[in-house]
Design an enzyme around this catalytic site. Sequence first.
Site, mmCIF file in Angstrom:
data_model
loop_
_atom_site.group_PDB
_atom_site.id
_atom_site.type_symbol
_atom_site.label_atom_id
_atom_site.label_comp_id
_atom_site.label_asym_id
_atom_site.label_seq_id
_atom_site.Cartn_x
_atom_site.Cartn_y
_atom_site.Cartn_z
ATOM 1 N N LYS A 1 -3.687 5.671 14.227
ATOM 2 C CA LYS A 1 -4.509 4.653 14.804
ATOM 3 C C LYS A 1 -5.233 4.925 16.043
ATOM 4 C CE LYS A 1 -3.142 2.106 11.323
ATOM 5 N NZ LYS A 1 -3.984 2.094 10.120
ATOM 6 N N HIS B 1 -7.714 3.622 -0.454
ATOM 7 C CA HIS B 1 -6.822 2.835 0.243
ATOM 8 C C HIS B 1 -5.501 2.639 -0.776
ATOM 9 C CE1 HIS B 1 -5.189 -1.203 1.571
ATOM 10 N NE2 HIS B 1 -5.149 -0.454 2.712
HETATM 11 MG MG MG Z 1 -7.742 2.407 6.834
#
Ligand code: MG
Length: 387
Positions: free
Chosen positions: A182, A320
């Site tokens: 992230k 995803h």
């Molecule tokens: Mg993503």
Amino acid sequence: MRIVEIRESAVPLQANIQNAVVSFADHTVSLVAVVSDVIRNGKPVTGVAFDSIGRYAQSGLLRERFIPRLLKAKPDDILDPSGGAIDADKALRVMMRNEKPGGHGDRAHAVAAVELALWDLNAKLAGIPAWKLIADKFGVEARERMPVYAAGGYYYPEDSLGRLKDEMKSYGDMGYTSFKMKIGGASLAEDMTRIEAALSVVGDPNVLAVDANGRFDTPTAIAYGKAMAGYGLRWYEEPGDPLDYQLMADLAAVYDRPLATGENLFSLRDVDNLIRHGGMRKGRDLFQMDPALGYGLGEFARMIKAMEAAGYARAQLFPHGGHMIALHIVVGLGLGGSEAYPGVFAPVGGYAPDCTLEGGGIAPGPLPGFGLEAKPDLAPHIAALTA
Ligand code: MG
């Protein structure tokens, strides 16, 4: 063959984590079971699927609109010519009766859960794994394994850098050879320190991607792009709002390394707009649409057709997901790969023990359908729903 009943339950996700934008602590997923009148081994053959991770269960939409429409349909409205399986495209049209175009939000996930359960049902009726049914139906040479990367790289309240390094190392120890972390949850300078910490563990920048989860405005997205340009990272994911195609185009004009987006686009029309206006580069940038969020496999196949018609390769598509349904779809449609979330998003996230990870790729097990029943943490939820 007839559909006798369709059931749904909202299953809580085990995920006490957050990215730059969202906490997953109270997230749920709709688990759907489509019960047929075909009896095998004393039990009805039942298709099972779920909408994907990150967007909540859709119990109300399913109970009030989509399930009743499908149950009310005449057999000819939803069966294939053999009469022994469901035509998923026909079923989609039935579910979408009286729905206006555009505004593809939560209903796209609700419909996806049912549409994918119909694919699971069809594969179980045929006695074959879902990837095989999908490859046959779309005339694709299936992959043997799905290239997979470990997605994580979270922010921690204490010893954030040390724990980030430990996390990356633990994925390597599990057998993963590529990784994602992230960004966007801290200052740019802190995030660059985090990237360098992760690189000190994984080594090759070509195996590390970063994900901003849609956090940045255009100037910030470009500032991050400039700051990261020297690292040579594998890709830079969802820099800005998923519907801000101009941001993607502006960033692509100044950032040479691959960009990735699409996990929050739920319809063919949205993907068409990304193709037309997002500056996505052929052979370089990645599309990440998730069939379990966007009306299911039929709509997903139309997205791939639009990508290929515009000159993109299906190897540029990394849905995803990080779950069994994505695994079968990536293998069956010969796509680039997908993600795994080791240790989080149970019981729907992750792969069954019979899906082996080898050489950075994961292979589906032998069970008919998506093989969800082979997942020990999900099996009790399926058993409760179908009891
Ligand atoms: Mg993503």
